[in-house]
Design a protein around this motif. Sequence first.
Motif, short mmCIF file in Angstrom:
data_model
loop_
_atom_site.label_atom_id
_atom_site.label_comp_id
_atom_site.label_asym_id
_atom_site.label_seq_id
_atom_site.Cartn_x
_atom_site.Cartn_y
_atom_site.Cartn_z
N PRO A 249 -65.13 50.66 11.12
CA PRO A 249 -65.94 51.15 12.24
C PRO A 249 -67.42 50.82 12.02
N PHE A 250 -68.19 50.91 13.08
CA PHE A 250 -69.62 50.65 12.97
C PHE A 250 -70.28 51.67 12.05
N GLU A 251 -71.22 51.18 11.24
CA GLU A 251 -72.05 52.05 10.41
C GLU A 251 -73.38 51.34 10.17
N ARG A 252 -74.36 52.11 9.74
CA ARG A 252 -75.68 51.54 9.50
C ARG A 252 -75.60 50.38 8.52
N ALA A 253 -76.48 49.39 8.70
CA ALA A 253 -76.45 48.21 7.85
C ALA A 253 -76.61 48.58 6.38
N THR A 254 -77.48 49.54 6.08
CA THR A 254 -77.69 49.94 4.69
C THR A 254 -76.42 50.53 4.08
N GLU A 255 -75.70 51.34 4.86
CA GLU A 255 -74.46 51.94 4.37
C GLU A 255 -73.37 50.87 4.24
N PHE A 256 -73.35 49.94 5.17
CA PHE A 256 -72.37 48.86 5.11
C PHE A 256 -72.58 48.02 3.86
N VAL A 257 -73.83 47.67 3.58
CA VAL A 257 -74.14 46.85 2.40
C VAL A 257 -73.80 47.60 1.11
N ASP A 258 -74.08 48.91 1.08
CA ASP A 258 -73.81 49.69 -0.13
C ASP A 258 -72.32 49.76 -0.46
N THR A 259 -71.47 49.60 0.54
CA THR A 259 -70.03 49.75 0.31
C THR A 259 -69.31 48.40 0.22
N ILE A 260 -70.08 47.31 0.17
CA ILE A 260 -69.44 45.99 0.00
C ILE A 260 -68.79 45.91 -1.37
N LYS A 261 -67.53 45.58 -1.41
CA LYS A 261 -66.80 45.42 -2.67
C LYS A 261 -66.28 43.99 -2.75
N SER A 262 -66.57 43.35 -3.84
CA SER A 262 -66.17 41.95 -4.00
C SER A 262 -65.25 41.80 -5.21
N LYS A 263 -64.53 40.71 -5.23
CA LYS A 263 -63.70 40.35 -6.38
C LYS A 263 -63.90 38.87 -6.65
N GLN A 264 -63.52 38.44 -7.84
CA GLN A 264 -63.68 37.04 -8.20
C GLN A 264 -62.66 36.19 -7.43
N TYR A 265 -63.15 35.11 -6.90
CA TYR A 265 -62.31 34.24 -6.08
C TYR A 265 -62.75 32.80 -6.31
N THR A 266 -61.80 31.88 -6.24
CA THR A 266 -62.11 30.47 -6.45
C THR A 266 -62.03 29.74 -5.12
N GLN A 267 -63.18 29.37 -4.60
CA GLN A 267 -63.23 28.59 -3.37
C GLN A 267 -63.49 27.11 -3.67
N LYS A 268 -64.22 26.88 -4.77
CA LYS A 268 -64.53 25.50 -5.16
C LYS A 268 -64.12 25.29 -6.62
N ALA A 269 -63.97 24.03 -6.99
CA ALA A 269 -63.62 23.68 -8.36
C ALA A 269 -64.15 22.29 -8.66
N ILE A 270 -64.16 21.96 -9.94
CA ILE A 270 -64.56 20.62 -10.38
C ILE A 270 -63.36 20.00 -11.08
#
Length: 718
Positions: A249-270
Amino acid sequence: MSETTTIVPLSESRYAAIERFRTNIGAEFAVLLLADEFGRKTDLSVSYAVGVEESCLQGVRHEFPYDNAVDAPCSYFDQIGADLAQRCGVTSKLGWRMLSYNSPVASHGETFVGAVFYPGSYDDDAGTHLAADLLCRDVEINRLIGAQEAIRSAQRIVQTTQMQEAQIIAAIAEVVKDSINCENFFICERDGVNGWKLIGHPDRRVEFFQPNVAFEVSERVRTIDSYGQGTEGLFVPIHRPFVKLEARPFERATEFVDTIKSKQYTQKAIIFSGRRPSRYLQEAFSHSDRRLCNRVFYSIQSSLASSEYQEKTNWTMKAMLKIGDGVFPSFSVLKEILAGFDRSFSSVGVLRVLRDGEDVNSTIDADYDASVYDRDYESRILKDYLNVFYQANDGEAPDGVFIGLDKAPGFMRLEFHFSSHLNETRIFVVKCDDDGVPEGALRGLIHFFTELHVRHKRSAFLIERADYITQVRHVLVHHLSATLNALSSIQSTWRMSAKDDKLWSEMRKDQDFTRFLDSSVANLTRASKLLELGRFIVDKISPKSLNRKGLNIVAIIEDTFKVLIWNREQRKLTVRAKVKGHPPSIMNGDEELLRIAIINLVDNAIKYSAVGREVFWEVEFRPSTYLFRITSHGDPIQTGDKASLINTRFRAKQLDHLNQRHGTGWGLPVTNKILQAHSPQCRLEFETIVDPMEPNNSRNVFYFEMPYRTGTVIQSVE
């Protein structure tokens, strides 16, 4: 210039080590086998040979079927020795020494390095024991040194260059390529769930040796060209923070940013492809090569993530320039801007939200892409979000950016609502073709729309301010004109009554005289209330009273010079500007008060500049603060005047005495009060740079250093 390091390939150092071993024991030849993981098993690979024809040993491997070196019987090594003797054309038995190393970085036990074989039997020779031990140490230490040098070179590239992420990755890949003695490398990116494609090489494909690759560490691969010819390669994943997009749902940008959760992912490689011709006798890349690649790219993961976010921040600044003087970008410009953050941001639509009292309606902006909406999207967002949003805030809209996520068939919608008190607001709906994006791209996109909202607010504020000033001017003119007329009507009588007591007595009894005075007092009182915002001139500014919001200090300065353009042109001054460093994602303060502080400093610089000279201003963005300087040419300010400058009613000398403007002496003291209200450690400072050739035409520099988050203590002030 940064110091460069020459990377010595491991193959060179190991060949030198086996040559020293052969010389030390006086053997005719020596063959070094190194333990290597090949697929899911361990092999003893014939790696280097001296004093014997190398072609007969090319690619020879022996499976090592034991869990550790101590389990391997002597007969196992005797069999390998017999095979090597036959390949080398030797009839006599080969001696051997197992190589193991008690590494200081090993978690437990000894590290099994491999074995060395040579003609004759020197098992009981102390010199052979020592030579084998030195060989083992040379091999293992050179592994560590090679990896460490490669890591340092990679980190130096990240820390000392201003390249974009793709350039940084290519530069580091060049370092690793030399370290593992590789012919070439390719950048590839994910194509589907498990597929990969080589960027810029559509005629090549990647083939993995192992099924169900997790893409977590380096893997052996083959690159297949258009003729079906394969080349041994090494696949090295580049792990990045990645955000899975799910409906929210919609929430303030500051609250949205604070709750961003990331994980390691491979999009590129050599993919490192093909070995250079060298002394190494195996075509495949060794476990040491794979381990070196893993260590190098793991060591720079956080730096690459920071570089990506900085790159997206820079793109935000460029995007604002692309928009130009307009408030909102056109569809084509906005689409180009979105693609600059990530190619998955493929399109954008705009909903116009209209409020009329308690009624809320929306309409699709035809100038943008309407295909990003479902049939029921507009009615759904009205019912589930907008009506609830305004009801929860009693019909008033809080100012700010509100962000939501909505799942659509085949893509995700990122929604950015520019909420404000205006009757018309907008919701930007960004189409994302993937259900996840790199964290840096998402944060960069949020930063862009936050900046766009700030620009929109500034534009709306300027319009409102112009309307307000027009109204205030009209009211002030009315009150002041009425006061002037009233006082003018009694002026002559007042003067005559000063010489005639009888007339004075009659005038005091005249009701019109009293009414005119009362009217004048009332009108001036009303005018004074309209100017109540100027009370900070004499009163102390409380930090708690500041209206701290996000701002753009460079934009404030540029607006100030536009306001004072007539003053500048009257004195025939030129203006030069410089912005150094990168602005932060968040910078706050009381914009109205800071505008007053800046206009005082700019007006002061213009007022006391010599005719026809230059005014130079500079903003330097530092790690936690920004520094503002403004320089003008004029009479040098004496050091003893410093305290007086921030006291009221003090005015500096005017160089050519051509400035006929009357000053009040309030400007710099008010500026200093505003700065200190924002941060106790922030003070208005100045310095005078005297030109020995023209002592009366010196440079006067006023400056201050302000934290990005006001109310904090400055770490260092020059």
